[in-house]
Design an enzyme around this catalytic site. Structure first.
Site, mmCIF file in Angstrom:
data_model
loop_
_atom_site.group_PDB
_atom_site.id
_atom_site.type_symbol
_atom_site.label_atom_id
_atom_site.label_comp_id
_atom_site.label_asym_id
_atom_site.label_seq_id
_atom_site.Cartn_x
_atom_site.Cartn_y
_atom_site.Cartn_z
ATOM 1 C CG ASP A 9 32.039 31.115 12.838
ATOM 2 O OD1 ASP A 9 32.406 30.299 14.116
ATOM 3 O OD2 ASP A 9 31.249 30.889 12.261
ATOM 4 C CG ASP A 14 29.277 29.833 9.556
ATOM 5 O OD1 ASP A 14 29.454 28.879 10.185
ATOM 6 O OD2 ASP A 14 29.399 30.932 10.089
ATOM 7 C CG ASP A 240 25.787 30.307 11.013
ATOM 8 O OD1 ASP A 240 26.986 29.686 10.801
ATOM 9 O OD2 ASP A 240 25.558 30.806 12.251
HETATM 10 O O1 RIB Z 1 26.121 28.233 18.363
HETATM 11 C C1 RIB Z 1 25.957 28.146 16.665
HETATM 12 C C2 RIB Z 1 26.967 29.032 16.026
HETATM 13 O O2 RIB Z 1 28.362 28.735 16.347
HETATM 14 C C3 RIB Z 1 26.976 29.067 14.590
HETATM 15 O O3 RIB Z 1 27.133 30.033 13.928
HETATM 16 C C4 RIB Z 1 27.978 27.984 14.190
HETATM 17 O O4 RIB Z 1 28.397 28.050 12.730
HETATM 18 C C5 RIB Z 1 28.701 28.285 15.113
HETATM 19 O O5 RIB Z 1 29.502 29.583 14.628
HETATM 20 CA CA CA Z 2 29.074 30.394 12.324
#
Ligand code: RIB
Ligand code: CA
Length: 324
Positions: A9, A14, A240
């Site tokens: 996402d 990410d 991530d």
């Molecule tokens: O809780 C952290 C996660 O939530 C990570 O993947 C961040 O990118 C959000 O997606």
């Molecule tokens: Ca994420």
């Protein structure tokens, strides 16, 4: 070459995880599937394609499901900024998304590449949809490294739940019950010393000083600000990238064990909580725990690998190596 699919996402943490995978020579990213979470799919897809462009790579990017199965969508604008990339106002990437939807793409790519490693960095909506449509893909995935959950500890979006699981708890429950070889990397593993300190970030920008090092810190500008004001923590948490580090080098996880894991979908205060049967109490002979765990026990021994600790210096040196 190891083949990897990344479901994401894409917001700023990410983005760094995508860079780490694309910059690892023995890994071929055969697809990036985009799911809504931090951002709507449209923005997350732009961010994923821009991150790949920063590496000079064009892995196929497939846009996926834009809303959780049942729950209302919630975005993390407050943490990652309106564009998810620290409001850096990056130009639109040249690469366009594929015409194929992420869910059929996941099924096709997994069937065509038995042994593929799946890394999930967002809510599990795409992956759960693929599993519902094609349960035959479960034995074809060699690892499903999941940034998600909070193993027997506090949450980050509520006191009980981590964001990715909280966004779509029903999807997460499907994944944890599917038999997919999940390696669960909870958000707790990016806290404390695993955060990038100000010194770490200065090292990346001033010593490594490559475009990717600058990109990795710059796109996290909102996350740094939010972490300081919201959590009073003068550092940058990168959940991530920590999960991606374990995907790239499993030995970075220094303590793990196999457990049944399920997800709270009925709770008010505990929606999205990852319930880890850490002490194997659901094995009691009189099945006092009730049949809710029978669906797990019916599959045999616990199979979800829960990560409890990482080698922090080696996590950071892997990050530095990939952006250098
Ligand atoms: O809780 C952290 C996660 O939530 C990570 O993947 C961040 O990118 C959000 O997606
Ligand atoms: Ca994420």
């Amino acid at each position: 070459m190891r083949k990897m699919i990344i479901d994401t996402d894409t917001a700023s943490d990410d983005a760094v995880a995508i860079v780490m995978a694309l910059q690892t020579p023995d890994i071929e990213v055969i697809g990036i599937t985009v799911v809504a979470g931090n951002m709507p799919v449209k923005q997350a897809s732009i961010n994923a394609r821009y991150s790949a462009q920063m590496c000079g790579k064009t892995p196929p990017v497939y846009d996926g499901i834009d809303t959780p199965f049942i729950r209302d969508p919630h975005r993390a604008y407050f943490f990652h900024g309106s564009d998810g990339m620290g409001e850096m106002k990056y130009p639109d990437p040249v690469q366009q998304p594929e015409a194929e939807h992420a869910v059929p793409a996941l099924i096709r790519l997994i069937r065509a590449n038995p042994g593929v490693e799946l890394v999930t960095l967002g809510p599990l909506t795409n992956v759960a949809a693929a599993l519902l449509q094609a349960p035959d893909i479960v034995p074809l995935v060699s690892r499903c490294v999941m940034m998600g959950g909070a193993a027997c500890t506090v949450g980050n979006i509520t006191p009980a739940a981590e964001f990715n699981i909280w966004c779509d708890p029903e999807a997460a429950r499907i994944v944890f019950r599917s038999g997919l070889p999940v390696e669960m990397v909870g958000w707790e593993l990016c806290r404390g010393e695993a955060n990038l300190s100000d010194a770490d970030m200065r090292y990346m920008k001033e010593q490594i000083n490559t475009p990717l090092a600058h990109f990795s810190i710059d796109c996290n500008a909102s996350a740094i600000r939010a972490n300081r004001t919201w959590l009073g923590d003068p550092a940058l948490p990168l959940p991530d990238p920590v999960a991606m580090a374990i995907a790239i080098d499993p030995t970075i996880c220094t303590q793990s064990s196999l457990h049944y894991v399920d997800v709270e979908c009925e709770g008010i205060f505990t929606r999205g909580m990852t319930v880890v049967d850490q002490l194997d109490v659901t094995h009691n002979p009189d099945d006092l725990a009730g049949s809710m765990w029978a669906v797990h026990r019916a599959k045999g021994k616990p199979w979800v690998r829960v990560c409890w600790a990482i080698d922090i210096p080696r996590w950071k040196s892997l990050l530095y190596k990939t952006v250098a």
